[in-house]
Design an enzyme around this catalytic site. Structure first.
Site, PDB file in Angstrom:
ATOM      1  N   ASP A   1      -1.465  -0.240  -2.764  1.00 52.90           N
ATOM      2  CA  ASP A   1      -1.072  -0.653  -1.453  1.00 52.90           C
ATOM      3  C   ASP A   1      -0.088  -1.691  -1.551  1.00 52.90           C
ATOM      4  O   ASP A   1      -0.104  -2.453  -2.684  1.00 52.90           O
ATOM      5  CB  ASP A   1      -2.216  -1.321  -0.553  1.00 52.90           C
ATOM      6  CG  ASP A   1      -2.168  -1.641   0.657  1.00 52.90           C
ATOM      7  OD1 ASP A   1      -1.028  -1.902   1.125  1.00 52.90           O
ATOM      8  OD2 ASP A   1      -3.027  -1.217   1.364  1.00 52.90           O
TER       9      ASP A   1
ATOM     10  N   THR B   1      -0.071  -0.782   6.936  1.00 54.66           N
ATOM     11  CA  THR B   1      -1.144   0.025   5.998  1.00 54.66           C
ATOM     12  C   THR B   1      -1.848   1.116   6.710  1.00 54.66           C
ATOM     13  O   THR B   1      -1.545   2.069   5.945  1.00 54.66           O
ATOM     14  CB  THR B   1      -2.077  -0.935   5.360  1.00 54.66           C
ATOM     15  OG1 THR B   1      -1.454  -1.996   4.692  1.00 54.66           O
ATOM     16  CG2 THR B   1      -3.252  -0.284   4.624  1.00 54.66           C
TER      17      THR B   1
ATOM     18  N   ASN C   1      -2.283  -1.704  13.128  1.00 54.05           N
ATOM     19  CA  ASN C   1      -3.464  -1.828  12.277  1.00 54.05           C
ATOM     20  C   ASN C   1      -4.659  -2.173  13.318  1.00 54.05           C
ATOM     21  O   ASN C   1      -5.746  -2.155  13.029  1.00 54.05           O
ATOM     22  CB  ASN C   1      -3.499  -3.003  11.274  1.00 54.05           C
ATOM     23  CG  ASN C   1      -2.527  -2.576  10.046  1.00 54.05           C
ATOM     24  OD1 ASN C   1      -2.583  -1.439   9.848  1.00 54.05           O
ATOM     25  ND2 ASN C   1      -2.075  -3.425   9.426  1.00 54.05           N
TER      26      ASN C   1
ATOM     27  N   TYR D   1     -15.535   2.121   2.701  1.00 53.99           N
ATOM     28  CA  TYR D   1     -14.605   1.158   2.139  1.00 53.99           C
ATOM     29  C   TYR D   1     -15.276  -0.110   1.726  1.00 53.99           C
ATOM     30  O   TYR D   1     -16.272  -0.713   2.596  1.00 53.99           O
ATOM     31  CB  TYR D   1     -13.675   0.766   2.962  1.00 53.99           C
ATOM     32  CG  TYR D   1     -12.576  -0.296   2.543  1.00 53.99           C
ATOM     33  CD1 TYR D   1     -11.828   0.033   1.410  1.00 53.99           C
ATOM     34  CD2 TYR D   1     -12.650  -1.504   2.972  1.00 53.99           C
ATOM     35  CE1 TYR D   1     -11.107  -1.054   0.980  1.00 53.99           C
ATOM     36  CE2 TYR D   1     -11.844  -2.643   2.393  1.00 53.99           C
ATOM     37  CZ  TYR D   1     -11.192  -2.038   1.366  1.00 53.99           C
ATOM     38  OH  TYR D   1     -10.457  -3.145   0.793  1.00 53.99           O
TER      39      TYR D   1
ATOM     40  N   ASP E   1      -0.567  -5.272  -2.764  1.00 50.96           N
ATOM     41  CA  ASP E   1      -0.407  -5.769  -1.391  1.00 50.96           C
ATOM     42  C   ASP E   1      -1.061  -7.110  -1.204  1.00 50.96           C
ATOM     43  O   ASP E   1      -0.425  -8.092  -0.411  1.00 50.96           O
ATOM     44  CB  ASP E   1      -1.042  -4.828  -0.407  1.00 50.96           C
ATOM     45  CG  ASP E   1      -0.680  -5.348   1.082  1.00 50.96           C
ATOM     46  OD1 ASP E   1       0.501  -5.035   1.706  1.00 50.96           O
ATOM     47  OD2 ASP E   1      -1.651  -5.509   1.627  1.00 50.96           O
TER      48      ASP E   1
ATOM     49  N   HIS F   1       1.313 -10.576   0.040  1.00 49.48           N
ATOM     50  CA  HIS F   1       1.265 -11.415   1.176  1.00 49.48           C
ATOM     51  C   HIS F   1       0.973 -12.814   1.183  1.00 49.48           C
ATOM     52  O   HIS F   1       1.604 -13.632   1.524  1.00 49.48           O
ATOM     53  CB  HIS F   1       0.034 -10.889   1.939  1.00 49.48           C
ATOM     54  CG  HIS F   1      -0.020  -9.512   2.733  1.00 49.48           C
ATOM     55  ND1 HIS F   1       0.992  -9.563   3.891  1.00 49.48           N
ATOM     56  CD2 HIS F   1      -0.298  -8.317   2.693  1.00 49.48           C
ATOM     57  CE1 HIS F   1       1.178  -8.266   4.461  1.00 49.48           C
ATOM     58  NE2 HIS F   1       0.203  -7.490   3.732  1.00 49.48           N
TER      59      HIS F   1
ATOM     60  N   ASP G   1       1.989   2.721   0.415  1.00 49.17           N
ATOM     61  CA  ASP G   1       2.037   2.814   1.904  1.00 49.17           C
ATOM     62  C   ASP G   1       3.459   2.271   2.304  1.00 49.17           C
ATOM     63  O   ASP G   1       3.874   2.610   3.476  1.00 49.17           O
ATOM     64  CB  ASP G   1       0.838   2.390   2.502  1.00 49.17           C
ATOM     65  CG  ASP G   1       0.373   0.920   2.009  1.00 49.17           C
ATOM     66  OD1 ASP G   1       1.103   0.572   1.226  1.00 49.17           O
ATOM     67  OD2 ASP G   1      -0.385   0.249   2.758  1.00 49.17           O
TER      68      ASP G   1
ATOM     69  N   HIS H   1       5.216  -6.978   5.634  1.00 52.80           N
ATOM     70  CA  HIS H   1       5.854  -5.776   5.638  1.00 52.80           C
ATOM     71  C   HIS H   1       5.322  -5.318   7.183  1.00 52.80           C
ATOM     72  O   HIS H   1       4.535  -5.921   7.852  1.00 52.80           O
ATOM     73  CB  HIS H   1       5.245  -4.702   4.935  1.00 52.80           C
ATOM     74  CG  HIS H   1       3.555  -4.730   4.770  1.00 52.80           C
ATOM     75  ND1 HIS H   1       2.968  -3.847   5.668  1.00 52.80           N
ATOM     76  CD2 HIS H   1       2.703  -5.286   4.127  1.00 52.80           C
ATOM     77  CE1 HIS H   1       1.669  -4.245   5.394  1.00 52.80           C
ATOM     78  NE2 HIS H   1       1.597  -5.076   4.561  1.00 52.80           N
TER      79      HIS H   1
HETATM   80 ZN   LIG Z   1      -0.473  -1.757   3.016  1.00 54.36          ZN
END
Ligand SMILES: [Zn+2]
Length: 497
Positions: free
Chosen positions: A115, A152, A173, A235, A271, A275, A318, A432
């Site tokens: 990611d 994402t 998202n 997940y 990812d 951030h 991604d 992003h």
């Molecule tokens: Zn992502």
């Protein structure tokens, strides 16, 4: 971008002329009627000019035909993404054909996502394992282009369906269904949200096995895909990366007929760090090295089992990441002299500003008033945000054809952020979700396996092409999608004839 340049090049170029510029019809006439080339002939000068002019016309015509032919090839080769030009020079590796399997009885595609792996991260630190895949596989030389918005969930689901978000339904998202008022979050697993046919469903539909070690949408029961307990992991971000790799490797210890033909493997890094600290922090370097170690562990495990060369590994991200900082903020409350934007109208702020005003407010009027304020010079960083009716967004974004997309979309310049009001919060980090044409939003694509040439570089392409690539490798019938049918043949080796 690309399409504009092609269109421009087909416009006739003005022909420079001296003296009286003859019109094309009269010059052709004089060429036909005046056959002499005698220098003493009083018509000679005019004839010479005519010949010069005709030559220019012919050259221009040839140039125009070439441009049109190029434009035709350009658009027909990739109807969905005109920015893609599979035009690399054929290399020796292209003459090679698919390599036969040596141990497995069937093809296996392992799709790995790291990611937020921005294109270029692979050069931050030694990544010997990722570079082993690159050196012996096929790489998008300047990265993989995400879909808009470069977020994402929309992107992961585009990768596995070949559809733009407007068509697969995961347009953000987090969003609201305008018909029912229901809210989609990253934990929503009801099939009604997830449109299109993800690759694991395509695989299951043909009686084959798929496994998913995390992927947005994989827990959703769709058609023949029932998220089987043995092969479909729910997940859980706390599962260590090592455990994920070990589990995927264990599938190769099953009898051949039980080994899934398609597998996913997902890592949240880098990812997660991006951030927090932005793309240029040492923490990113560490996370990238960590992902490389996982790729090394995977390669070792596959080699121990004698299947590394048989398995097709497709490693992608991604989206990319760009640094954001508190000087680059735009506040909606600053627009108050032009229009009051209530927090209830705003479905997402940044980097995708999505607004659905209540009935009674014409979206076009809201867009006009917001843009007036933003361009007035009186709003901090106002020039770095432009509002659009979704239908008027650049068509290359493919971000209009869904009721779920709110009617008003703001395009925010790279690295800027939109907030409702000023606060004392001061922070720098990464984000992003911006325009997918930005280089910083690009991620990686590496293909390694029997159908990928070794050491080959291909031009950047959009991730909606990957679905067709996988169905082509597995030789199964895919569902209709936004990728181009001819794309796989531009990236994969051909079968031996
Ligand atoms: Zn992502």
């Amino acid at each position: 971008m690309g399409s504009d340049s092609v269109l421009t090049s087909t416009k006739p170029t003005p022909i420079p002329t001296q003296e009286d510029p003859p019109s094309p019809s009269t010059s052709l006439l004089s060429f036909n009627t005046d056959s002499t080339t005698d220098p003493s002939n009083p018509h000679h000068k005019r004839t010479a000019n005519s010949i010069l002019f005709i030559s220019l016309v012919i050259v221009t015509c040839i140039a125009l035909s070439a441009a049109s032919a190029f434009a035709f090839l350009f658009f027909s080769s990739s109807s969905s993404s005109p920015s893609v030009t599979p035009t690399e020079i054929p290399s020796a590796s292209l003459q090679a054909t698919t390599r036969p399997l040596t141990k497995l009885n069937h093809s296996v595609v392992l799709l790995i996502s790291s990611d937020g792996f921005r294109f270029g991260y692979q050069f931050k630190t030694p990544t010997p394992n990722i570079h082993r895949l690159i050196a012996n596989g096929t790489e998008a030389e300047t990265g993989l282009i995400p879909v808009f918005p470069s977020l994402t969930f929309p992107n992961h689901y585009s990768i596995v369906t070949g559809l733009y978000p407007a068509y697969h339904g995961i347009i953000n998202n987090h969003f609201v269904d305008p018909k029912t008022g229901e809210v989609f979050t990253m934990a929503s697993h009801e099939p009604k949200w997830w449109l299109g046919e993800p690759i694991w469903e395509t695989v299951a539909k043909q009686g084959l096995k798929a496994s998913t070690y995390f992927w947005p949408g994989s827990e959703v029961h769709k058609g023949s895909w029932t998220c089987p307990e043995r092969f479909c992991m729910f997940y859980n971000g706390s599962v260590p990366f090592d455990e994920r790799v070990d589990t995927v490797l264990s599938y190769f210890d099953l009898p051949d007929s039980e080994i899934p033909v398609f597998m996913t493997l997902y890592f949240e890094d880098p990812d997660h760090q991006g951030h927090k600290v932005g793309p240029d922090d040492p923490e990113i370097t560490e996370a990238v090295a960590g992902i490389d170690r996982m790729i090394g562990k995977l390669i070792d495990g596959l080699e121990e089992r004698g299947v590394f060369e048989d398995v097709t590994i497709i490693m992608v991200g991604d989206h990319g990441m760009v640094g954001t900082c508190d000087k680059k903020l735009i506040f909606l409350d600053d627009l108050a002299p032009w229009i009051d934007i209530s927090t209830e109208w705003v479905q997402s702020y940044t980097p995708l500003l999505a607004i659905r005003p209540p009935p009674g407010f014409a979206p076009s009027a809201v867009v006009a008033e917001m843009n007036e304020g933003l361009q007035s010079g009186k709003v901090q960083n106002g020039k770095n945000l432009k509002m659009y009716l979704k239908e008027e967004l650049p068509s290359r974004l493919h971000y209009a054809a869904s009721d779920r997309i709110p009617p008003i979309i703001g395009m925010i310049d790279e690295g800027f952020k939109v907030e409702q009001k000023r606060t004392n919060r001061r922070e720098c980090g990464g984000a992003h979700g911006y325009d997918n044409a930005l280089f910083s939003m690009r991620t990686i694509f590496i293909g390694h396996g029997p159908q990928f040439a070794r050491g080959r570089k291909v031009p950047s392409f959009e991730n909606v092409q990957i679905y067709n690539l996988i169905t082509s490798i597995l030789n199964i019938q895919g569902a209709p999608n936004n990728g181009s049918v001819s794309f796989p043949s531009t990236v994969l080796l051909s079968n031996p004839s």
